[in-house]
Design a protein around this motif. Structure first.
Motif, PDB file in Angstrom:
ATOM      1  N   GLY A  63      -4.721  -3.585  -2.964  1.00  0.00           N
ATOM      2  CA  GLY A  63      -3.568  -4.455  -2.776  1.00  0.00           C
ATOM      3  C   GLY A  63      -2.975  -4.193  -1.396  1.00  0.00           C
ATOM      4  O   GLY A  63      -3.553  -3.459  -0.587  1.00  0.00           O
ATOM      5  N   GLU A  64      -1.796  -4.800  -1.146  1.00  0.00           N
ATOM      6  CA  GLU A  64      -1.197  -4.708   0.195  1.00  0.00           C
ATOM      7  C   GLU A  64      -0.247  -3.537   0.331  1.00  0.00           C
ATOM      8  O   GLU A  64       0.277  -3.292   1.405  1.00  0.00           O
ATOM      9  CB  GLU A  64      -0.520  -6.031   0.584  1.00  0.00           C
ATOM     10  CG  GLU A  64       0.720  -6.427  -0.195  1.00  0.00           C
ATOM     11  CD  GLU A  64       0.404  -6.868  -1.615  1.00  0.00           C
ATOM     12  OE1 GLU A  64       0.300  -5.974  -2.486  1.00  0.00           O
ATOM     13  OE2 GLU A  64       0.264  -8.083  -1.879  1.00  0.00           O
ATOM     14  N   GLN A  65      -0.056  -2.761  -0.738  1.00  0.00           N
ATOM     15  CA  GLN A  65       0.937  -1.683  -0.667  1.00  0.00           C
ATOM     16  C   GLN A  65       0.384  -0.317  -1.065  1.00  0.00           C
ATOM     17  O   GLN A  65       1.140   0.625  -1.277  1.00  0.00           O
ATOM     18  CB  GLN A  65       2.118  -2.011  -1.577  1.00  0.00           C
ATOM     19  CG  GLN A  65       2.810  -3.309  -1.197  1.00  0.00           C
ATOM     20  CD  GLN A  65       3.845  -3.712  -2.220  1.00  0.00           C
ATOM     21  OE1 GLN A  65       5.001  -3.373  -2.107  1.00  0.00           O
ATOM     22  NE2 GLN A  65       3.421  -4.433  -3.246  1.00  0.00           N
ATOM     23  N   ALA A  66      -0.950  -0.233  -1.231  1.00  0.00           N
ATOM     24  CA  ALA A  66      -1.550   1.044  -1.624  1.00  0.00           C
ATOM     25  C   ALA A  66      -2.927   1.189  -0.984  1.00  0.00           C
ATOM     26  O   ALA A  66      -3.528   0.194  -0.544  1.00  0.00           O
ATOM     27  CB  ALA A  66      -1.658   1.146  -3.140  1.00  0.00           C
TER      28      ALA A  66
ATOM     29  N   MET B 143      -6.737  -9.657  -3.778  1.00  0.00           N
ATOM     30  CA  MET B 143      -7.520  -9.012  -2.716  1.00  0.00           C
ATOM     31  C   MET B 143      -8.695  -8.289  -3.372  1.00  0.00           C
ATOM     32  O   MET B 143      -8.597  -7.854  -4.516  1.00  0.00           O
ATOM     33  CB  MET B 143      -6.667  -7.969  -1.984  1.00  0.00           C
ATOM     34  CG  MET B 143      -5.665  -8.561  -1.006  1.00  0.00           C
ATOM     35  SD  MET B 143      -4.526  -7.280  -0.392  1.00  0.00           S
ATOM     36  CE  MET B 143      -5.651  -6.053   0.271  1.00  0.00           C
TER      37      MET B 143
ATOM     38  N   THR C  50      -7.220  -6.919  -6.911  1.00  0.00           N
ATOM     39  CA  THR C  50      -5.812  -6.594  -7.122  1.00  0.00           C
ATOM     40  C   THR C  50      -5.009  -7.864  -6.854  1.00  0.00           C
ATOM     41  O   THR C  50      -5.109  -8.439  -5.765  1.00  0.00           O
ATOM     42  CB  THR C  50      -5.352  -5.475  -6.164  1.00  0.00           C
ATOM     43  OG1 THR C  50      -6.221  -4.358  -6.321  1.00  0.00           O
ATOM     44  CG2 THR C  50      -3.920  -5.058  -6.450  1.00  0.00           C
TER      45      THR C  50
ATOM     46  N   LEU D 145      -5.930  -9.206   3.350  1.00  0.00           N
ATOM     47  CA  LEU D 145      -4.758  -8.338   3.408  1.00  0.00           C
ATOM     48  C   LEU D 145      -3.625  -9.007   4.195  1.00  0.00           C
ATOM     49  O   LEU D 145      -2.465  -8.949   3.790  1.00  0.00           O
ATOM     50  CB  LEU D 145      -5.151  -7.005   4.071  1.00  0.00           C
ATOM     51  CG  LEU D 145      -4.021  -6.054   4.412  1.00  0.00           C
ATOM     52  CD1 LEU D 145      -3.408  -5.470   3.153  1.00  0.00           C
ATOM     53  CD2 LEU D 145      -4.502  -4.921   5.311  1.00  0.00           C
TER      54      LEU D 145
END
Lengths: 245, 340
Positions: A12-15, B185, B267, B292
């Motif tokens: 994901g974009e935060q991990a 993603m 995700t 991303l």
């Protein structure tokens, strides 16, 4: 110098996952625990959480304070400069009392038969070495520990039990561990600790990933005595510290 | 401190905030609001920080009696809130008084609703810096459990709400489209899946099965071909789509276990989680892969929309008030001019 090749994989974009070679190895896992500790204590990483596992470290970062690219490059610099020189890790060994009886360990006889051992021999074999905690998950304080000798490494039940009581200690193949709360369980249950491993009012476990657990066999009277003392909040875990290069 | 009373608990009503972070290494789930966006929106409407605790309810909301003056806002699923039998709008702040009764109907759309209260939200004792409830391990919130009849929930009395009349938003819309795109993603184990499995995942349609709760949603649809390789357990991330041995996707949500051993094909991006968590089992899901950069931009846009709303509410404080005061103002002005 970092001894292992690694990959940084976005989740994901935060991990991000820091991925080391896929194996279950104490030295590799100790490096992961060490990195987790370093990053947690450095506020410039804007870390929200870190989950060490066997060969991975999952890092949550605050994208309102650091971008993915910044985090990735900071982490790369850190890993490049990583040194084991000061990593003379001090391991904690926590002694956990366990009462091994058929009353508390419904699979005690089956595991002994599987191993071709008497029950006292099985207990001796389960308590002879300490077990390294690679990671926690599933439940608060549920430790993924290894490893038991091959001889007693009985596979899990074909059909999990609907519920085992809190404190149950079991074996699943080479893994061994304890259930901090009552839970459905596929592990072979061989005993129970009188200690309260999970308290919703003080939920943090007494042991951490990177610690070792040493099981100690106790009899039924000791079980009741320790349980009473622990419930009064007066039981002190026996913790030894060892130094390993 | 004031308390409101639960007259009926609803289906699964719990105290939630933005989650308990920093303890996943010890196996403690993050928890917090399932639809984090709706939770934050409810807080903004009543002039709270977004981290204040709200009541989250599932499918059927609770029935509540207020014992003091305060302000409330309801967001999330189409829960049909009623105050003393009169319909309220979602996404709007209202004053409530001593003895007022708030009730809900079963949701017409969506799954999770949020009730925010002014002056700091719900004030149960925080545990490890959070008021979120994890029911499975009796942790946090109100005695670690779902609310039930007779429970008294602590909060602050509140008599003033700046620019009350302007505190509304249309950001509470719930998607009712028959087919929705959910962006994801590539997951950490994407490469473990065959090209057939990857193609099936992005072309077939899925929907949420009845096995759906705060831990995760199991999806129904064609089972995917699974990798032969077993993997070692690793840390989980919100929105991870893991594929079980049987080939079923499970989307991990806020009460998820902190570690898992199923391969993660993708995700769901943070900006789409609010919409995803509110989908009904009839709506079809089409997974659409993004980069991303797209995911990051979408999240920034979502955050910006909340920020914009907060700024608007703040600025409206300094505009002419509506209501009786406005009628009075011209008269006063006239009097002043006459006397000059």
């Amino acid at each position: 110098m970092l001894m292992y090749p690694y990959n940084l994989v976005a989740v994901g974009e935060q991990a991000m996952n820091l991925v080391f070679p896929e194996k279950i190895d104490v030295a590799e896992n100790q490096t992961i625990q060490r990195i987790a500790k370093d990053l947690r204590t450095d506020p410039t990483f804007a870390l929200l959480d870190a989950i060490p596992a066997y060969h991975t470290l999952t890092l949550y970062f605050d994208t309102q304070r650091i971008s993915e690219a910044q985090f990735r490059s900071k982490l790369t610099v850190y890993l490049h400069n990583y040194t084991d020189a000061v990593a003379v890790t001090q391991e904690r060994v926590l002694e956990l009392p366990v009462c091994y009886t058929p009353e508390f360990g419904p699979d005690l006889k089956d595991v002994a038969a599987f191993a071709g051992l008497s029950i006292p021999q099985l207990i001796q074999m389960h308590t002879q070495n300490s077990y390294f905690i690679y990671m926690m998950g599933f439940l608060p304080g549920f430790a993924y520990m290894g490893f038991v000798p091959d001889q007693i490494a009985m596979p899990r039940l074909n059909r999990p039990r609907a519920e085992v009581p809190a404190g149950s200690v079991g074996i699943a193949g080479k893994q061994t561990g304890m259930y901090p709360v009552a839970s459905p369980a596929g592990w072979r249950i061989i005993g129970r600790t009188p200690l309260k491993l999970y308290d919703p009012h003080a939920p943090l476990p007494k042991y951490q990933p990177g610690d070792r657990i040493q099981f100690k066999a106790i009899n039924r009277q000791e079980y009741e005595r320790i349980k009473t003392v622990d419930q009064a909040g007066k039981y002190h875990l026996n913790i030894k510290k060892t130094k390993e290069a | 401190m004031a308390q409101f009373e639960i007259l009926a608990g609803g289906l699964a009503t719990t105290v939630q905030d933005t989650g308990r972070r920093g303890y996943q290494a010890q196996g403690i789930p993050v928890s917090g609001a399932t639809d984090l966006f709706a939770h934050q929106l409810a807080n903004l409407l009543v002039n709270n920080p977004v981290t204040a605790a709200t009541l989250e309810f599932m499918l059927l909301g609770p029935k509540i009696k207020f014992n003091c003056h305060t302000f409330i806002a309801v967001t999330g699923g189409a829960s049909n809130p009623c105050l003393n039998g009169k319909n309220l709008s979602r996404g709007k702040a209202y004053a409530v008084h001593c003895g007022d009764i708030l009730s809900f109907s079963p949701m017409a759309a969506g799954r999770f609703g949020y009730l925010a209260l002014a002056a700091g939200g719900i004030l149960t004792a925080p545990l490890l810096q959070s008021r979120s409830t994890t029911v499975k391990i009796s942790l946090g919130g109100y005695h670690g459990r779902k609310l039930a009849q007779g429970d008294l929930i602590p909060h602050n009395e509140c008599f003033q709400m700046p620019s009350l009349a302007f505190r509304q938003t249309n950001l509470t819309a719930i998607s009712q489209n028959k087919t929705v795109n959910v962006r994801f993603m590539q997951g950490p184990q994407w490469q473990l899946f065959s090209t057939e499995a990857q193609a099936a995942f992005t072309t077939k349609l899925f929907n949420i099965s009845p096995q759906a709760d705060r831990m995760g949603y199991r999806l129904a649809g064609d089972n995917l071909p699974v990798p032969n390789k077993n993997m070692l357990s690793e840390g989980t991330v919100l929105g991870n789509i893991q594929i079980t041995r049987a080939g079923e996707p499970i989307v991990l949500l806020t009460d998820r276990q902190t570690a898992g051993g199923y391969p993660v094909i993708g995700t769901i991006i943070a900006a789409d989680l609010s919409m995803f968590t509110q989908l009904t089992s009839e709506q079809k899901i089409h997974f659409k892969q993004v980069t991303l950069a797209t995911a990051t931009q979408a999240l920034e846009n979502q955050r910006a929309s909340l920020k914009k709303l907060a700024v608007e509410f703040k600025e409206l404080r300094y505009q002419q008030p509506l209501g009786p005061a406005r009628k009075a103002a011209p008269k006063i002005t006239k009097l002043i001019i006459q006397n000059q």
